[in-house]
Scaffold this motif. Structure first.
Motif, PDB file in Angstrom:
ATOM      1  N   ARG A 240       0.843  -1.197   0.000  1.00 10.75           N
ATOM      2  CA  ARG A 240       0.000   0.000   0.000  1.00 10.75           C
ATOM      3  C   ARG A 240       0.880   1.250   0.000  1.00 10.75           C
ATOM      4  NH1 ARG A 240      -0.400   2.577   4.882  1.00 10.75           N
ATOM      5  NH2 ARG A 240       0.427   1.480   6.697  1.00 10.75           N
ATOM      6  N   ARG A 241       0.247   2.400  -0.164  1.00  8.75           N
ATOM      7  CA  ARG A 241       0.953   3.680  -0.098  1.00  8.75           C
ATOM      8  C   ARG A 241       1.473   3.872   1.321  1.00  8.75           C
ATOM      9  NH1 ARG A 241       0.753   8.416  -3.228  1.00  8.75           N
ATOM     10  NH2 ARG A 241       1.239  10.329  -2.067  1.00  8.75           N
ATOM     11  N   SER A 242       2.791   4.023   1.458  1.00  4.82           N
ATOM     12  CA  SER A 242       3.386   4.041   2.791  1.00  4.82           C
ATOM     13  C   SER A 242       4.786   4.645   2.735  1.00  4.82           C
ATOM     14  CB  SER A 242       3.462   2.613   3.351  1.00  4.82           C
ATOM     15  OG  SER A 242       4.178   1.772   2.449  1.00  4.82           O
ATOM     16  N   ASN A 243       5.327   4.904   3.909  1.00  2.91           N
ATOM     17  CA  ASN A 243       6.693   5.410   4.048  1.00  2.91           C
ATOM     18  C   ASN A 243       7.508   4.454   4.917  1.00  2.91           C
ATOM     19  OD1 ASN A 243       5.351   7.688   2.952  1.00  2.91           O
ATOM     20  ND2 ASN A 243       6.865   9.044   3.875  1.00  2.91           N
ATOM     21  N   ARG A 244       8.829   4.467   4.698  1.00  5.22           N
ATOM     22  CA  ARG A 244       9.740   3.698   5.564  1.00  5.22           C
ATOM     23  C   ARG A 244      11.016   4.506   5.741  1.00  5.22           C
ATOM     24  NH1 ARG A 244      13.571  -0.124   4.239  1.00  5.22           N
ATOM     25  NH2 ARG A 244      12.682  -0.837   2.261  1.00  5.22           N
ATOM     26  N   MET A 245      11.252   4.986   6.966  1.00  7.13           N
ATOM     27  CA  MET A 245      12.418   5.829   7.247  1.00  7.13           C
ATOM     28  C   MET A 245      13.500   5.015   7.940  1.00  7.13           C
ATOM     29  SD  MET A 245      12.787   9.276   9.591  1.00  7.13           S
ATOM     30  CE  MET A 245      11.515  10.201   8.749  1.00  7.13           C
ATOM     31  N   THR A 246      14.755   5.264   7.563  1.00 11.81           N
ATOM     32  CA  THR A 246      15.897   4.623   8.206  1.00 11.81           C
ATOM     33  C   THR A 246      17.048   5.616   8.321  1.00 11.81           C
ATOM     34  OG1 THR A 246      16.899   3.871   6.120  1.00 11.81           O
ATOM     35  CG2 THR A 246      15.343   2.364   7.194  1.00 11.81           C
ATOM     36  N   VAL A 247      17.961   5.340   9.242  1.00 11.90           N
ATOM     37  CA  VAL A 247      19.303   5.916   9.168  1.00 11.90           C
ATOM     38  C   VAL A 247      20.092   4.921   8.325  1.00 11.90           C
ATOM     39  CG1 VAL A 247      21.363   6.648  10.400  1.00 11.90           C
ATOM     40  CG2 VAL A 247      19.106   7.024  11.419  1.00 11.90           C
ATOM     41  N   TRP A 248      20.547   5.382   7.167  1.00  9.15           N
ATOM     42  CA  TRP A 248      21.175   4.510   6.160  1.00  9.15           C
ATOM     43  C   TRP A 248      22.668   4.749   6.158  1.00  9.15           C
ATOM     44  CZ3 TRP A 248      23.320   5.545   1.074  1.00  9.15           C
ATOM     45  CH2 TRP A 248      23.399   4.422   0.241  1.00  9.15           C
ATOM     46  N   MET A 249      23.440   3.668   6.192  1.00  7.41           N
ATOM     47  CA  MET A 249      24.900   3.765   6.282  1.00  7.41           C
ATOM     48  C   MET A 249      25.546   2.970   5.150  1.00  7.41           C
ATOM     49  SD  MET A 249      24.837   3.049  10.357  1.00  7.41           S
ATOM     50  CE  MET A 249      23.319   2.120  10.152  1.00  7.41           C
ATOM     51  N   GLN A 250      26.682   3.459   4.679  1.00 12.51           N
ATOM     52  CA  GLN A 250      27.374   2.789   3.593  1.00 12.51           C
ATOM     53  C   GLN A 250      28.883   2.888   3.800  1.00 12.51           C
ATOM     54  OE1 GLN A 250      26.625   2.647  -1.058  1.00 12.51           O
ATOM     55  NE2 GLN A 250      27.443   4.632  -0.501  1.00 12.51           N
ATOM     56  N   ALA A 251      29.589   1.782   3.569  1.00 11.33           N
ATOM     57  CA  ALA A 251      31.049   1.770   3.662  1.00 11.33           C
ATOM     58  C   ALA A 251      31.591   0.982   2.479  1.00 11.33           C
ATOM     59  CB  ALA A 251      31.508   1.142   4.976  1.00 11.33           C
ATOM     60  N   ARG A 252      32.235   1.700   1.554  1.00  8.47           N
ATOM     61  CA  ARG A 252      32.777   1.038   0.367  1.00  8.47           C
ATOM     62  C   ARG A 252      33.990   1.821  -0.129  1.00  8.47           C
ATOM     63  NH1 ARG A 252      29.065   0.301  -4.946  1.00  8.47           N
ATOM     64  NH2 ARG A 252      27.807  -0.818  -3.409  1.00  8.47           N
ATOM     65  N   ASP A 253      35.091   1.127  -0.343  1.00 10.74           N
ATOM     66  CA  ASP A 253      36.231   1.734  -1.015  1.00 10.74           C
ATOM     67  C   ASP A 253      37.032   0.631  -1.696  1.00 10.74           C
ATOM     68  OD1 ASP A 253      37.707   0.666   1.115  1.00 10.74           O
ATOM     69  OD2 ASP A 253      37.736   2.564   2.202  1.00 10.74           O
ATOM     70  N   ASN A 254      38.292   0.891  -2.022  1.00 12.80           N
ATOM     71  CA  ASN A 254      39.068  -0.019  -2.862  1.00 12.80           C
ATOM     72  C   ASN A 254      39.165  -1.423  -2.248  1.00 12.80           C
ATOM     73  OD1 ASN A 254      40.895  -1.296  -4.541  1.00 12.80           O
ATOM     74  ND2 ASN A 254      42.330   0.397  -4.590  1.00 12.80           N
ATOM     75  N   PRO A 255      38.606  -2.438  -2.910  1.00 14.05           N
ATOM     76  CA  PRO A 255      38.636  -3.791  -2.339  1.00 14.05           C
ATOM     77  C   PRO A 255      39.996  -4.461  -2.414  1.00 14.05           C
ATOM     78  CG  PRO A 255      37.680  -3.854  -4.537  1.00 14.05           C
ATOM     79  CD  PRO A 255      37.892  -2.403  -4.205  1.00 14.05           C
ATOM     80  N   PHE A 256      40.923  -3.884  -3.191  1.00 11.48           N
ATOM     81  CA  PHE A 256      42.226  -4.517  -3.375  1.00 11.48           C
ATOM     82  C   PHE A 256      43.307  -3.944  -2.468  1.00 11.48           C
ATOM     83  CE2 PHE A 256      40.119  -4.974  -7.618  1.00 11.48           C
ATOM     84  CZ  PHE A 256      39.855  -6.331  -7.478  1.00 11.48           C
ATOM     85  N   ASN A 257      42.908  -3.077  -1.545  1.00 17.47           N
ATOM     86  CA  ASN A 257      43.846  -2.607  -0.526  1.00 17.47           C
ATOM     87  C   ASN A 257      43.991  -3.721   0.511  1.00 17.47           C
ATOM     88  OD1 ASN A 257      45.282  -1.375   1.483  1.00 17.47           O
ATOM     89  ND2 ASN A 257      43.980   0.436   1.610  1.00 17.47           N
ATOM     90  N   PRO A 258      45.178  -4.290   0.675  1.00 11.80           N
ATOM     91  CA  PRO A 258      45.309  -5.455   1.566  1.00 11.80           C
ATOM     92  C   PRO A 258      45.176  -5.131   3.046  1.00 11.80           C
ATOM     93  CG  PRO A 258      47.462  -4.792   0.748  1.00 11.80           C
ATOM     94  CD  PRO A 258      46.453  -3.947   0.012  1.00 11.80           C
ATOM     95  N   LEU A 259      45.327  -3.854   3.424  1.00 14.29           N
ATOM     96  CA  LEU A 259      45.307  -3.485   4.830  1.00 14.29           C
ATOM     97  C   LEU A 259      44.173  -2.504   5.104  1.00 14.29           C
ATOM     98  CD1 LEU A 259      49.130  -2.992   5.438  1.00 14.29           C
ATOM     99  CD2 LEU A 259      47.740  -4.999   6.002  1.00 14.29           C
ATOM    100  N   PHE A 260      43.809  -2.414   6.362  1.00 14.07           N
ATOM    101  CA  PHE A 260      42.804  -1.444   6.783  1.00 14.07           C
ATOM    102  C   PHE A 260      43.495  -0.158   7.231  1.00 14.07           C
ATOM    103  CE2 PHE A 260      43.740  -4.264  10.390  1.00 14.07           C
ATOM    104  CZ  PHE A 260      44.212  -3.352  11.315  1.00 14.07           C
ATOM    105  N   THR A 261      42.698   0.901   7.398  1.00 15.86           N
ATOM    106  CA  THR A 261      43.264   2.174   7.835  1.00 15.86           C
ATOM    107  C   THR A 261      43.657   2.099   9.310  1.00 15.86           C
ATOM    108  OG1 THR A 261      42.852   4.525   8.128  1.00 15.86           O
ATOM    109  CG2 THR A 261      40.960   3.076   8.361  1.00 15.86           C
ATOM    110  N   LEU A 262      44.748   2.768   9.633  1.00 10.36           N
ATOM    111  CA  LEU A 262      45.224   2.814  11.017  1.00 10.36           C
ATOM    112  C   LEU A 262      44.683   4.026  11.770  1.00 10.36           C
ATOM    113  CD1 LEU A 262      48.958   1.801  10.436  1.00 10.36           C
ATOM    114  CD2 LEU A 262      47.052   0.341  11.135  1.00 10.36           C
ATOM    115  N   TRP A 263      44.041   4.954  11.039  1.00 10.48           N
ATOM    116  CA  TRP A 263      43.502   6.170  11.655  1.00 10.48           C
ATOM    117  C   TRP A 263      42.030   6.293  11.262  1.00 10.48           C
ATOM    118  CZ3 TRP A 263      47.964   5.998   8.639  1.00 10.48           C
ATOM    119  CH2 TRP A 263      49.161   6.035   9.356  1.00 10.48           C
ATOM    120  N   PRO A 264      41.158   5.499  11.866  1.00  8.71           N
ATOM    121  CA  PRO A 264      39.761   5.436  11.426  1.00  8.71           C
ATOM    122  C   PRO A 264      39.023   6.764  11.472  1.00  8.71           C
ATOM    123  CG  PRO A 264      40.071   4.300  13.529  1.00  8.71           C
ATOM    124  CD  PRO A 264      41.427   4.574  12.975  1.00  8.71           C
ATOM    125  N   ALA A 265      39.195   7.546  12.549  1.00  8.16           N
ATOM    126  CA  ALA A 265      38.456   8.806  12.669  1.00  8.16           C
ATOM    127  C   ALA A 265      38.888   9.794  11.598  1.00  8.16           C
ATOM    128  CB  ALA A 265      38.649   9.396  14.062  1.00  8.16           C
TER     129      ALA A 265
END
Length: 344
Positions: free
Chosen positions: A282-307
């Motif tokens: 039916r006609r309706s709404n759905r609200m969310t806080v939407w989050m996304q995390a995507r960057d280069n998948p071929f970087n072998p390491l994670f960031t050391l300075w997350p903030a």
């Protein structure tokens, strides 16, 4: 002809770099979209390498989250937590989002009007309830682990207006699909409860795992995506977001589940797994806080300075959005977000 040749020579370095990044367009990149290279396994090689590096980064980040959450994510491809926030905190967040005013970006797919507002750190500072949610250590650790990147996600407030009074367009979100060729995550904190009336999220547990059957399917899809014109099968093959049929799911031994969940539920999903937007009755709404995390998948390491990295990534994405908004603002199409996401 000379101009095309010069353009090709100029673009080749960019096309080559995209092969070693998150580039996925079989149409816009002749290397990624090369039939002969994919016949030799280019796409499959990218898929396998991205999965190996993803698992390696997850292993390094395992101390961030409890063992039960790690098992759920690795086995099912998602983490689901009902009553994520204390009830009083959730009600403050809900009220703050309903009262919020700000710029909104709109997209019509099918008869669904999707409205999103990008919540930068500066915007979150104006909403203490949203800032408290974004800074919650439980959320922070889950998103840093599940993304395997050890950085905060991008935050939006999203509202889906089902059966909106719009001119219908094709709705690719209703087709079962994977977002891209590599593991990446999206997250939702549901501000409204979700049921068949407002279109639940549908996910295929276990479809994020790279089984032999999935790998053969990826190979076949990559060859389809390389075709041109009338030779190409229907569907969004060319952009690398492959669609999967019910028959193909059965052949891979997979079955979808529907997330009808109460408000204040947190869902984090690996969108390399198959998923789609459920039909709203039916006609309706759905609200969310939407989050996304995507960057280069071929970087072998994670960031050391997350903030710090999170702030830089957010700033860069904000610049991209402003650039994309330029033509729209010049045409006077800017809209304002309001509590019920009313269409002005």
């Amino acid at each position: 002809m000379a101009k095309l040749l010069i353009r090709a020579i100029w673009k080749w370095p960019q096309w080559l770099l995209e092969v070693f990044s998150w580039g996925k367009s079989f149409k816009n990149n002749p290397i990624i979209g090369s039939y002969w290279l994919n016949l030799c396994g280019l796409h499959v090689a990218r898929v396998v390498l991205a999965q190996v590096l993803f698992r390696f980064r997850l292993l390094l980040l395992a101390p961030l989250v409890p063992a039960a959450d790690r098992r759920d994510f690795l086995k099912k491809g998602y983490i689901l937590k009902e009553n994520f926030l204390p009830q009083d905190e959730f009600q403050r967040l809900r009220q703050a989002l309903q009262d919020y005013r700000g710029e909104v970006r709109e997209l019509v797919e099918g008869t669904t009007l999707t409205q999103r507002t990008f919540m930068t750190r500066a915007e979150r500072e104006k909403l203490p309830a949203l800032k408290a949610f974004a800074d919650d250590p439980r959320l922070d650790h889950l998103m840093r682990y599940c993304s395997s990147k050890n950085r905060p996600p991008l935050f939006y407030v999203e509202n889906l207006c089902n059966h909106a009074n719009v001119v219908p367009r094709p709705d690719p979100q209703r087709d079962m699909h994977a977002d891209t060729f590599h593991p990446c995550v999206k997250g939702w904190l549901y501000i409204d409860s979700v049921d068949d009336d407002n279109g639940p999220y549908i996910y295929v547990p276990g479809s994020h795992r790279l089984t032999w059957r999935r790998l053969k399917w990826e190979y076949r899809q990559s060859l389809e995506a390389c075709k041109r014109g009338q030779a190409r099968a229907p569907g969004r093959y060319w952009d690398g977001s492959f669609r999967v049929s019910e028959q193909a799911l059965r052949e891979m031994g997979l079955a979808p589940v529907k997330f009808c969940v109460p408000a204040n539920t947190l869902l984090i999903a690996n969108v390399y797994g198959f998923h789609r937007r459920g039909e709203a009755e039916r006609r309706s709404n759905r609200m969310t806080v939407w989050m996304q995390a995507r960057d280069n998948p071929f970087n072998p390491l994670f960031t050391l300075w997350p903030a710090t990295t999170g702030r830089v990534f957010e700033w860069v994405w904000g610049q991209v959005l402003r650039r994309l908004d330029g033509p729209r603002q010049a045409a006077g199409e800017q809209r304002v977000f309001c509590g019920g996401f009313s269409r002005e």
